[in-house]
Design an enzyme around this catalytic site. Structure first.
Site, PDB file in Angstrom:
ATOM      1  CG  ASP A  85      -0.212   0.254   2.517  1.00 30.87           C
ATOM      2  OD1 ASP A  85       0.412  -1.073   3.002  1.00 30.87           O
ATOM      3  OD2 ASP A  85      -0.704   1.335   3.529  1.00 30.87           O
ATOM      4  CG  ASP A  88       3.406  -1.301   5.010  1.00 34.88           C
ATOM      5  OD1 ASP A  88       3.312  -0.846   3.628  1.00 34.88           O
ATOM      6  OD2 ASP A  88       2.577  -1.006   6.287  1.00 34.88           O
ATOM      7  CE1 TYR A 236      -4.611   2.653   4.273  1.00 31.52           C
ATOM      8  CE2 TYR A 236      -3.566   0.783   5.016  1.00 31.52           C
ATOM      9  CZ  TYR A 236      -3.843   2.095   4.121  1.00 31.52           C
ATOM     10  OH  TYR A 236      -2.442   2.134   3.623  1.00 31.52           O
ATOM     11  CD  GLU A 476       3.581   5.588   4.950  1.00 33.73           C
ATOM     12  OE1 GLU A 476       4.260   4.140   4.395  1.00 33.73           O
ATOM     13  OE2 GLU A 476       3.515   5.767   5.741  1.00 33.73           O
TER      14      GLU A 476
END
Length: 499
Positions: A85, A88, A236, A476
């Site tokens: 995603d 990571d 999430y 990120e």
């Protein structure tokens, strides 16, 4: 006489609108401030850097290698493939499905403008849908995550070196997840439209699965983070509930099937599913705004009269974004960036600008305007707002830097991304284990591998950006930040005569 004057005013308005749309291309071509075609190419290339699984021979992001080749084996299923995603090495099904829906919507609205990039965009979609078909292969079951996020985040490893437990998480009748299931149905339905002409058999397979998955989502209701909280939160969590995904999923299935079943579902359940709510954060968690815009198209362009109210719902959302109108309620930074929150704000910038240019397209084609509490807002105004946001992202900002890696002379160098920040397999074949990777994470050196096209979280509410790897709010990237930007960049590149 009054009716004649009203008719004259209407004709003048229509002439103004058509003139604005006709001259928009000419106007844009004279004032292009960025190479939107280059940014489009890079925004799609980014997805190759996020791939999990066995990479193909034509892989262009060559510092990446195969990874996660035994994913799913913990439950004796094949879950190889898909996307990581963000920075990571976890595969989260909820944001991956939303990414797929938005990439598909980008192609559906603006694919005709993408020219040579259309094939790359469809490849990016198919990398996701191939995985989603695997994740939904068993009836009334969806595998919604591979990897333990807490354990993964305790390591700083290349995906190729991953040795953390590849935990497999699923939803089923006993542990429902209406939100992630309905979003997965939306992704499969939207993608089925992308491949309808180029690969009809694949398209039919996607649509059949979408229908089945939506039925599962609707029948067994519940938020997936209720039963899977320790695995999916706080990463999430479904903060907005599952009602928005049911409306969104039904909207995509209505578009893909043209079946009265889904239209009836929307008409009967729209209110209870929250269509009247003024929740204006469109992203991986909340889909209400997207559903309003999508359903307004059915009324404006396909003349589905029963969806008449969605024009008003769409206007309400759009008007909240327009500075100076009575219903405006959106914060902008001093430098002009739409600002929703500190954590990865750029995801809302890209998703919102996509809705702006998409709704502008619908308004232009239907020869109408947005009504904002007495103020009239034209399609051209919406495009101007969207362009300003994209230009800020690409370098027209107080920091004088691009927030897309690899675009422009100055861009983020130390993004929060494991694969990008660690030496590649080709330069450092030996394994870099879980703990020693943090030496690279805490290093002041620029990332050795350029994750071309990655859009980072972006600056704070004062336009300040800290290029530090540890600041994941700002540095990120994420797949769902890039996905809607693909469509907007295709529109801008075409409008400026660059493509």
């Amino acid at each position: 006489m009054a009716s004649s004057l009203n008719l004259l005013h209407l004709l003048l308005l229509l002439l103004t609108l058509s003139s604005a749309s006709a001259t928009a291309t000419f106007h844009h071509r004279r004032t292009a401030s960025h190479n939107y075609r280059d940014a489009l190419t890079k925004s799609i290339l980014f997805f190759e850097g996020q791939r999990s699984g066995r990479l193909p021979p034509n892989q262009r992001m060559t510092w990446r290698r195969n990874s996660g080749l035994s994913d799913g084996s913990a439950m004796k299923v094949d879950l190889v493939g898909g996307y990581y995603d963000a920075g990571d090495n976890v595969k989260f099904g909820f944001p991956m499905a939303f990414t797929t829906t938005m990439l598909s919507w980008s192609v559906l609205e603006f694919g005709g403008m993408m020219k040579s990039e259309l094939g790359n965009a469809k490849t990016a979609i198919r990398w996701a849908t191939d995985y989603l078909l695997k994740a939904t292969a068993q009836p009334d079951t969806i595998y919604v995550q591979v990897g333990d996020a807490n354990k993964d985040h305790a390591c700083w490893e290349r995906p190729e070196d991953m040795d953390t437990q590849r935990t497999v998480i699923k939803i089923d009748k006993n542990n429902p997840g209406t939100d992630v299931a309905a979003e997965t149905a939306a992704a499969l339905a939207a993608a089925s439209l992308v491949f309808r002409k180029s690969d009809p058999n694949y398209s039919k397979a996607l649509l059949r699965r979408a229908i089945r998955v939506f039925a599962f989502a609707n029948k067994y209701r519940g938020a997936y983070s209720d039963g899977l909280k320790s695995y999916v939160c706080p990463f999430y969590c479904s903060y907005s509930g599952y009602q928005d995904e049911l409306l969104w999923g039904a909207a995509w299935l209505q578009k893909a099937t043209r079946s009265p079943t889904y239209l009836n579902f929307i008409q009967s359940n729209g209110q209870t599913l929250g269509v009247d709510e003024n929740d204006n954060n469109f992203g991986w968690d909340n889909k209400h705004a997207g559903a309003k815009i999508l359903l307004s198209k059915a009324f404006l362009l396909q003349k589905v009269q029963s969806l008449h109210d969605y024009k008003g719902h769409a206007d309400s959302f759009i008007c909240s974004l327009v500075p100076g109108v009575p219903s405006s309620q959106t914060q902008y930074t001093p430098g002009g960036l739409l600002f929703r929150m500190d954590d990865s704000n750029m995801q809302y910038v890209t998703s919102t600008t996509f809705l702006l240019v998409t709704y502008a397209k619908f308004l232009t084609r239907s020869h109408t305007v947005a009504n904002c509490g007495g103020a009239i807002v034209t399609a051209r105004r919406l495009r101007t707002i969207a362009k300003k946001q994209v230009d800020y992202l690409l370098g027209d900002n107080p920091m004088r830097m691009s927030f897309m890696v690899g675009y422009g002379p100055r861009f983020p160098q130390r993004i929060h991304h494991r694969g990008s920040s660690l030496p590649s397999i080709s330069t450092h074949p030996a394994k870099i284990d879980c703990g020693s990777g943090f030496n690279f994470m805490h290093s002041e050196s620029p990332n050795p591998n350029i994750l071309v096209g990655a859009v980072v979280g972006g600056p704070d509410e004062h336009d300040r950006y800290t290029d530090e790897r540890s600041d994941y709010f700002q540095t990120e990237p994420a797949t769902y930040t890039n996905a809607p930007l693909v469509g907007t960049l295709a529109y801008l590149a075409h409008s400026y005569g660059q493509i």
